[in-house]
Design an enzyme around this catalytic site. Structure first.
Site, PDB file in Angstrom:
ATOM      1  N   SER A  40      55.080  77.692  83.959  1.00 40.48           N
ATOM      2  CA  SER A  40      56.445  77.959  84.427  1.00 40.48           C
ATOM      3  C   SER A  40      56.703  77.788  85.914  1.00 40.48           C
ATOM      4  O   SER A  40      57.847  77.853  86.333  1.00 40.48           O
ATOM      5  CB  SER A  40      56.852  79.374  84.044  1.00 40.48           C
ATOM      6  OG  SER A  40      57.241  79.389  82.705  1.00 40.48           O
ATOM      7  N   LYS A  78      62.700  84.923  91.706  1.00 42.76           N
ATOM      8  CA  LYS A  78      62.918  84.842  90.256  1.00 42.76           C
ATOM      9  C   LYS A  78      63.255  86.218  89.698  1.00 42.76           C
ATOM     10  O   LYS A  78      62.629  87.213  90.095  1.00 42.76           O
ATOM     11  CB  LYS A  78      61.647  84.295  89.582  1.00 42.76           C
ATOM     12  CG  LYS A  78      61.789  84.039  88.076  1.00 42.76           C
ATOM     13  CD  LYS A  78      60.491  83.463  87.503  1.00 42.76           C
ATOM     14  CE  LYS A  78      60.612  83.144  86.017  1.00 42.76           C
ATOM     15  NZ  LYS A  78      59.333  82.628  85.454  1.00 42.76           N
ATOM     16  N   SER A 105      59.673  78.215  82.894  1.00 44.22           N
ATOM     17  CA  SER A 105      60.787  79.152  82.890  1.00 44.22           C
ATOM     18  C   SER A 105      61.385  79.401  84.266  1.00 44.22           C
ATOM     19  O   SER A 105      62.507  79.901  84.349  1.00 44.22           O
ATOM     20  CB  SER A 105      60.323  80.485  82.294  1.00 44.22           C
ATOM     21  OG  SER A 105      59.354  81.082  83.127  1.00 44.22           O
TER      22      SER A 105
HETATM   23  N1  GLN Z   1      56.654  77.212  78.541  1.00 43.46           N
HETATM   24  C1  GLN Z   1      55.649  78.205  78.339  1.00 43.46           C
HETATM   25  C2  GLN Z   1      56.176  79.249  77.401  1.00 43.46           C
HETATM   26  O1  GLN Z   1      57.242  79.096  76.949  1.00 43.46           O
HETATM   27  C3  GLN Z   1      55.242  78.812  79.635  1.00 43.46           C
HETATM   28  C4  GLN Z   1      56.187  79.820  80.137  1.00 43.46           C
HETATM   29  C5  GLN Z   1      55.677  80.480  81.380  1.00 43.46           C
HETATM   30  O2  GLN Z   1      54.772  79.977  82.026  1.00 43.46           O
HETATM   31  N2  GLN Z   1      56.243  81.634  81.687  1.00 43.46           N
HETATM   32  O3  GLN Z   1      55.531  80.207  77.111  1.00 43.46           O
END
Ligand code: GLN
Length: 479
Positions: free
Chosen positions: A181, A82, A157
């Protein structure tokens, strides 16, 4: 690869085929590079690939194999990383324009451990900007398409990390999980995604979003592969004071022990309003299979669950506003041209470099930390975080692991929620709780919708008890 067996696409299958001389790391690398060339124009999981770098890593493994040396755990296994994780000399954009052109002078500990174990890095993976999002639509470099249905999101994400494994463009990948995410995109793409306990994997070299919540973990097609990768990246690191000194067990040792005699909790709060009927049916069927396999299924309650989303979005944005202050046009990446003053340059760089969601979070986070609001929002959120954690600690006195849906729905359409931030935040309802409590979790495929979309079961475990959730995950996978 014609000489390779069906297990060839697994971590151990690849390592042993290379060790036996049935194939070479170079040949495996080229197969995956060809898949990326064939598939990724439609999926857009990769933000960058480096053919030569991967082939040089593969050549080192082939040298070792030729000399008859014993091969490390991940020898020749094609990985994707990532793009919030650093690899010295490689662009690391975090999905943001503000990091355009930035080349980190250091390598994340988790990435270095993969390399030391013989992994081959195919490239860096697309994600929501600074890991903020649930659909990958917040990437400044364009969305990722779900391999199961190109009109749908892969989740976020870590959307690129999930999609790359699902499309067979990498055997395993690294992602990060701050509020879901890793688990939610794993669920949307039909792969395994692991949220290790906070402190299990060093965060050194991770571009921070919310430091008390951020975790690095693996994606793979199977529990076994994910467990193997976690064993490689876990462990104490002097470069991260929050990393745990606890020894790292062999996470593959107990995988086949089954669930007989295990106590598994099912929290009523995760099967309430808002849960898609097909997701409910798939998870309930999975729970019944675990019961039939000898697990004791117990109803439990996690009463503070309904406060989790607001609590998460106060704490995560507060920490983000602080972490993202460093992107000023001086030290990293982009600098806006033609500013008369230093303050003007900061402002213009941040205005040009950050996307809408990142700006929204910096504003929210700055607000909840500001004088007069700190007690009402930030301190209150910290108190509720403690209560949410107590919910889990209480439950884990009764049960060995907890079973829930990973997400309330299967993958939604690209564009469906992108102009409604609150609807997007609500999609994190089942994942943010474990993030706040610091416990471990995994999402494992558990059936499909009538339309053929994957559905994931989330298995949550005690702090540092990844072995238990892998054991349950393995049972779900095999039943
Ligand atoms: N969807 C969550 C957010 O937007 C989690 C994102 C993540 O885990 N990086 O913060």
């Amino acid at each position: 690869m014609s000489t390779m067996t069906a297990a060839a696409g697994s971590v151990e299958g690849i390592r042993s085929a290379i060790a036996k001389g049935e194939t070479t790391a170079a040949a495996v690398t080229e197969i995956y590079q060809a898949r990326i060339a064939g598939e990724d124009p439609r999926i857009h999981a990769f933000l960058s690939v480096d053919r030569e770098y991967a082939l040089a890593q593969a050549a080192r493994i082939d040298d070792m194999a030729a000399k008859g040396e014993s091969l490390p755990k991940l020898a020749g296994v094609p990985f994707g990383i990532k793009d919030v994780l650093t690899l010295e000399g490689f662009a690391a954009t975090a999905g943001s324009k503000i990091l355009e052109g930035y080349r980190p002078p250091y390598t994340a500990t988790a990435v270095r451990k993969l390399a030391d174990a013989g992994a081959v890095f195919l490239g860096k993976l697309n994600c929501d900007e600074f890991a903020m999002g649930s659909s990958n639509e917040n990437s400044a470099y364009g969305p990722v398409h779900n391999p199961h249905d190109l009109e749908r999101v892969p989740g976020g994400s870590s959307g690129g990390s999930a999609a790359a494994v699902a499309a067979g463009m990498a055997v395993a990948t690294l992602g990060t999980d701050t509020g879901g995410s890793i688990r939610q995109p794993a669920s949307f793409c039909g792969v395994v995604g692991v949220l290790p306990t906070y402190g299990r994997v060093s965060r050194y070299g991770l571009i921070a979003f919310a430091s008390s919540l951020d975790r690095i973990g693996p994606f793979a097609a199977t529990i076994r592969d994910a467990a193997t990768v976690l064993g490689v990246i876990a462990g104490h690191d002097v470069m991260d004071a929050t990393s745990s000194p606890l020894p790292v067990p062999d996470y593959t040792a107990d995988l086949d022990r089954g669930v007989k005699g295990m106590k598994l909790g099912v929290p009523a709060e995760y099967f309430a309003e808002g849960l898609d009927q097909e997701v409910r049916a798939a998870i309930e069927a999975g729970i019944e299979r675990l019961r039939a396999a000898g697990a004791e299924i117990r109803p439990i309650s996690l009463p503070h669950t309904r406060y989790a989303i607001p609590t998460y979005y106060v704490i995560a944005t507060a920490e983000a506003s602080s972490n993202l202050a460093r992107f000023d046009g001086v030290r990293y990446g982009l600098r806006a041209p033609q500013s008369d003053t230093l303050a003007g340059m900061y402002r213009r760089t941040r205005d040009l470099g950050f996307g809408a969601e990142v700006k929204r979070r910096i504003l929210l986070g700055t607000y909840v930390l500001s004088h007069g609001y700190y007690d009402a929002y930030y301190r209150k959120a910290q108190q509720v975080r403690r209560l949410l954690t107590e919910d889990f600690l209480g439950a884990f006195r009764e049960v060995d692991a907890i079973l829930t849906p990973t997400a309330p729905t299967p993958a939604f359409k690209i564009g469906e929620k992108s102009d409604d931030p609150v609807a997007m935040y609500l999609a994190d309802i089942y994942t943010v709780t474990a993030s706040l409590a610091g416990i471990c979790g995994v999402s494992v495929p558990c059936g499909k919708s009538r339309g053929g979309l994957p559905i994931g079961m989330q298995i949550l475990g005690r702090h540092f008890d990844e072995a238990a959730i892998f054991r349950v995950g393995q049972a779900v996978e095999s039943l």
